[in-house]
Design an enzyme around this catalytic site. Sequence first.
Site, PDB file in Angstrom:
ATOM      1  N   HIS A   1       3.222   2.043   2.071  1.00  0.00           N
ATOM      2  CA  HIS A   1       3.665   2.565   3.364  1.00  0.00           C
ATOM      3  C   HIS A   1       5.184   2.550   3.463  1.00  0.00           C
ATOM      4  CE1 HIS A   1       3.416  -1.592   5.669  1.00  0.00           C
ATOM      5  NE2 HIS A   1       4.526  -1.482   4.991  1.00  0.00           N
TER       6      HIS A   1
ATOM      7  N   ASN B   1       0.828  -1.216   0.000  1.00  0.00           N
ATOM      8  CA  ASN B   1       0.000   0.000   0.000  1.00  0.00           C
ATOM      9  C   ASN B   1       0.863   1.267   0.000  1.00  0.00           C
ATOM     10  OD1 ASN B   1       1.032   0.014   2.564  1.00  0.00           O
ATOM     11  ND2 ASN B   1      -0.921  -0.059   3.634  1.00  0.00           N
TER      12      ASN B   1
ATOM     13  N   GLU C   1       1.069   4.321   7.355  1.00  0.00           N
ATOM     14  CA  GLU C   1       0.062   3.809   6.425  1.00  0.00           C
ATOM     15  C   GLU C   1      -0.546   4.961   5.615  1.00  0.00           C
ATOM     16  OE1 GLU C   1       0.277   0.777   6.187  1.00  0.00           O
ATOM     17  OE2 GLU C   1      -0.210  -0.407   7.951  1.00  0.00           O
TER      18      GLU C   1
HETATM   19  P1  PGA Z   1       8.701  -6.656   3.119  1.00  0.00           P
HETATM   20  O1  PGA Z   1       8.023  -5.436   3.869  1.00  0.00           O
HETATM   21  O2  PGA Z   1      10.139  -6.282   2.958  1.00  0.00           O
HETATM   22  O3  PGA Z   1       8.536  -7.824   4.034  1.00  0.00           O
HETATM   23  O4  PGA Z   1       8.001  -6.812   1.811  1.00  0.00           O
HETATM   24  C1  PGA Z   1       8.275  -4.136   3.438  1.00  0.00           C
HETATM   25  C2  PGA Z   1       7.412  -3.146   4.181  1.00  0.00           C
HETATM   26  O5  PGA Z   1       6.259  -3.498   4.539  1.00  0.00           O
HETATM   27  O6  PGA Z   1       7.863  -2.015   4.398  1.00  0.00           O
END
Ligand code: PGA
Length: 257
Positions: A154, A152, A159
Amino acid sequence: MKTTAISVNHLRKYGENMKIETYENDEAVSKRAAELVEAIITNHQQPVLGLATGSTPLGLYQRLIEKYQANQLSFENVITYNLDEYLGLAKTHPESYHAYMDKNLFSHVNINPKNIHMPDNDANRKQEIVDDYNQALAKHPIDLQILGIGENAHIGFNEPGTPFDQKTFIVELDEQTRQSNARFFDSIDEVPSEAITMGIKQIMAAKQIVLIATGDNKAEAIKKTIKGPVTEDVPASILKTHPNCIILLDKAAAKYV
Ligand code: PGA
């Protein structure tokens, strides 16, 4: 030998200044990220790193450990700040970010435990832990902030909808974030619903930012970040206004850019 990119693009519109480097695969991305971190560590007497968790930076941390083991890199004077931590999870829980950092980096290198900063996650002391982390962050300006990106868009646990001028705060996690992090837990019910995160204002205060994204599932978030407007609905889009931000992508994450 420096890692070679497939392509390097600069976004240089009014108020935008971002470098986008695309690499063949995840391994080349991690190698390039490690080169950038190594440059900061070797060129500063007291290097200050902002660190991220999740699956994306694992290859980077592995490379840094290898450099340390080969006597090519020392963490003796390195100061670190982590982006975020779940609330309501014991720090010893294997999915806590305290445990993650210990397992994937800190326990393997010569970092001084006193130089490690991670947000506390005591759900009964929300205001205090927020204040404490703001105070800790104010002590040392971050030289290089490593970021992943959520599906998304973030950054940290900021968020969509988080104000760009936000400092450390307690966040209610998005359903999408909980779902994508459920892969690390036995079921989605075990994924905490709250977290503490460094705010976007503090992320943006870092002198340099390196955002890493790999895999198909990040392609859409990267497209919105790079090609869309700067908006609080797409937290990572603010990075286009940072004076020194590099985005490292593998081919899959770069498919729409
Ligand atoms: P991920 O998470 O490296 O496990 O894809 C990244 C994030 O949510 O910032």
